[in-house]
Design a protein around this motif. Sequence first.
Motif, PDB file in Angstrom:
ATOM      1  N   ALA A  69       0.838  -1.201   0.000  1.00 54.21           N
ATOM      2  CA  ALA A  69       0.000   0.000   0.000  1.00 54.21           C
ATOM      3  C   ALA A  69       0.869   1.246   0.000  1.00 54.21           C
ATOM      4  CB  ALA A  69      -0.895   0.019   1.240  1.00 54.21           C
ATOM      5  N   GLN A  70       0.363   2.279  -0.657  1.00 54.88           N
ATOM      6  CA  GLN A  70       0.966   3.608  -0.530  1.00 54.88           C
ATOM      7  C   GLN A  70       0.047   4.430   0.355  1.00 54.88           C
ATOM      8  OE1 GLN A  70       3.078   5.549  -3.777  1.00 54.88           O
ATOM      9  NE2 GLN A  70       1.723   7.307  -3.505  1.00 54.88           N
ATOM     10  N   LEU A  71       0.579   4.910   1.472  1.00 50.46           N
ATOM     11  CA  LEU A  71      -0.194   5.648   2.469  1.00 50.46           C
ATOM     12  C   LEU A  71       0.280   7.084   2.526  1.00 50.46           C
ATOM     13  CD1 LEU A  71      -2.149   5.594   5.010  1.00 50.46           C
ATOM     14  CD2 LEU A  71      -0.061   5.182   6.340  1.00 50.46           C
ATOM     15  N   ASN A  72      -0.677   8.005   2.562  1.00 47.39           N
ATOM     16  CA  ASN A  72      -0.395   9.408   2.872  1.00 47.39           C
ATOM     17  C   ASN A  72      -1.022   9.639   4.241  1.00 47.39           C
ATOM     18  OD1 ASN A  72      -0.440  12.186   3.240  1.00 47.39           O
ATOM     19  ND2 ASN A  72      -0.797  12.623   1.070  1.00 47.39           N
ATOM     20  N   ASP A  73      -0.193   9.755   5.265  1.00 48.99           N
ATOM     21  CA  ASP A  73      -0.635   9.901   6.651  1.00 48.99           C
ATOM     22  C   ASP A  73      -0.343  11.322   7.112  1.00 48.99           C
ATOM     23  OD1 ASP A  73      -1.414   9.406   9.269  1.00 48.99           O
ATOM     24  OD2 ASP A  73       0.439   8.366   9.813  1.00 48.99           O
ATOM     25  N   ASP A  74      -1.365  12.183   7.043  1.00 55.82           N
ATOM     26  CA  ASP A  74      -1.192  13.597   7.398  1.00 55.82           C
ATOM     27  C   ASP A  74      -0.032  14.233   6.637  1.00 55.82           C
ATOM     28  OD1 ASP A  74      -3.309  14.167   9.162  1.00 55.82           O
ATOM     29  OD2 ASP A  74      -2.235  13.301  10.866  1.00 55.82           O
ATOM     30  N   GLY A  75       0.097  13.884   5.359  1.00 62.78           N
ATOM     31  CA  GLY A  75       1.114  14.486   4.507  1.00 62.78           C
ATOM     32  C   GLY A  75       2.422  13.717   4.427  1.00 62.78           C
ATOM     33  N   VAL A  76       2.588  12.682   5.229  1.00 64.23           N
ATOM     34  CA  VAL A  76       3.783  11.842   5.195  1.00 64.23           C
ATOM     35  C   VAL A  76       3.461  10.601   4.361  1.00 64.23           C
ATOM     36  CG1 VAL A  76       5.433  10.488   6.549  1.00 64.23           C
ATOM     37  CG2 VAL A  76       4.542  12.653   7.457  1.00 64.23           C
ATOM     38  N   PRO A  89      -6.363   8.788  13.639  1.00 58.38           N
ATOM     39  CA  PRO A  89      -7.257   9.246  14.700  1.00 58.38           C
ATOM     40  C   PRO A  89      -8.238  10.318  14.218  1.00 58.38           C
ATOM     41  CG  PRO A  89      -4.930   9.494  15.321  1.00 58.38           C
ATOM     42  CD  PRO A  89      -4.990   9.181  13.862  1.00 58.38           C
ATOM     43  N   ASP A  90      -9.255  10.527  15.002  1.00 58.84           N
ATOM     44  CA  ASP A  90     -10.237  11.585  14.768  1.00 58.84           C
ATOM     45  C   ASP A  90      -9.503  12.918  14.560  1.00 58.84           C
ATOM     46  OD1 ASP A  90     -12.525  13.136  14.678  1.00 58.84           O
ATOM     47  OD2 ASP A  90     -13.057  12.837  16.777  1.00 58.84           O
ATOM     48  N   GLY A  91      -9.904  13.643  13.523  1.00 59.65           N
ATOM     49  CA  GLY A  91      -9.308  14.942  13.235  1.00 59.65           C
ATOM     50  C   GLY A  91      -8.082  14.890  12.348  1.00 59.65           C
ATOM     51  N   HIS A  92      -7.628  13.708  11.993  1.00 57.93           N
ATOM     52  CA  HIS A  92      -6.459  13.554  11.131  1.00 57.93           C
ATOM     53  C   HIS A  92      -6.888  13.075   9.748  1.00 57.93           C
ATOM     54  CE1 HIS A  92      -3.278  14.151  14.180  1.00 57.93           C
ATOM     55  NE2 HIS A  92      -4.301  13.875  14.989  1.00 57.93           N
ATOM     56  N   SER A  93      -5.951  13.142   8.806  1.00 56.73           N
ATOM     57  CA  SER A  93      -6.269  12.841   7.404  1.00 56.73           C
ATOM     58  C   SER A  93      -5.337  11.775   6.841  1.00 56.73           C
ATOM     59  CB  SER A  93      -6.144  14.109   6.559  1.00 56.73           C
ATOM     60  OG  SER A  93      -6.974  15.123   7.059  1.00 56.73           O
ATOM     61  N   HIS A  94      -5.848  11.052   5.839  1.00 54.61           N
ATOM     62  CA  HIS A  94      -5.027  10.047   5.160  1.00 54.61           C
ATOM     63  C   HIS A  94      -5.628   9.689   3.813  1.00 54.61           C
ATOM     64  CE1 HIS A  94      -7.308   6.229   6.760  1.00 54.61           C
ATOM     65  NE2 HIS A  94      -8.142   7.181   6.448  1.00 54.61           N
ATOM     66  N   SER A  95      -4.817   9.022   3.003  1.00 57.32           N
ATOM     67  CA  SER A  95      -5.275   8.359   1.785  1.00 57.32           C
ATOM     68  C   SER A  95      -4.478   7.069   1.696  1.00 57.32           C
ATOM     69  CB  SER A  95      -5.049   9.226   0.541  1.00 57.32           C
ATOM     70  OG  SER A  95      -3.666   9.403   0.298  1.00 57.32           O
TER      71      SER A  95
END
Length: 117
Positions: A69-76, A89-95
């Motif tokens: 998988a390629q993960l974008n975890d809060d921009g990382v 977590p709640d309030g955070h972002s990912h793809s």
Amino acid sequence: MLHTEKKIDKVFERFNGTGEATIEHYFKEEQIASNIVLYAKVTMPPGTSFGYHTHTGTSETIVVLKGVAQLNDDGVICQLYPGDVTHCPDGHSHSIGNIPGATEDLELQALIVKTDK
């Protein structure tokens, strides 16, 4: 208790991502706790991704079962391999999506739960 009937959804370009993924729900909605939004196996063929999105009132835990998988975890941005676990977590972002150039399906286990605020 054995559950053999499963609801299967096809989702297309989820969260402005790419391709079509299959979501195989482990349980029917009435069989799981009210704080669980989703507990399922997600299959993402090559070229498929779920777009970048923010969790509001929910958190998500993902386990990679098969593929890379390629993960974008809060921009990382990083890669995840079978057995790797990520939590948004709640309030955070990912793809998340199948890595570019993949030749096999990406299989994930996803658990989304409502958070207490």
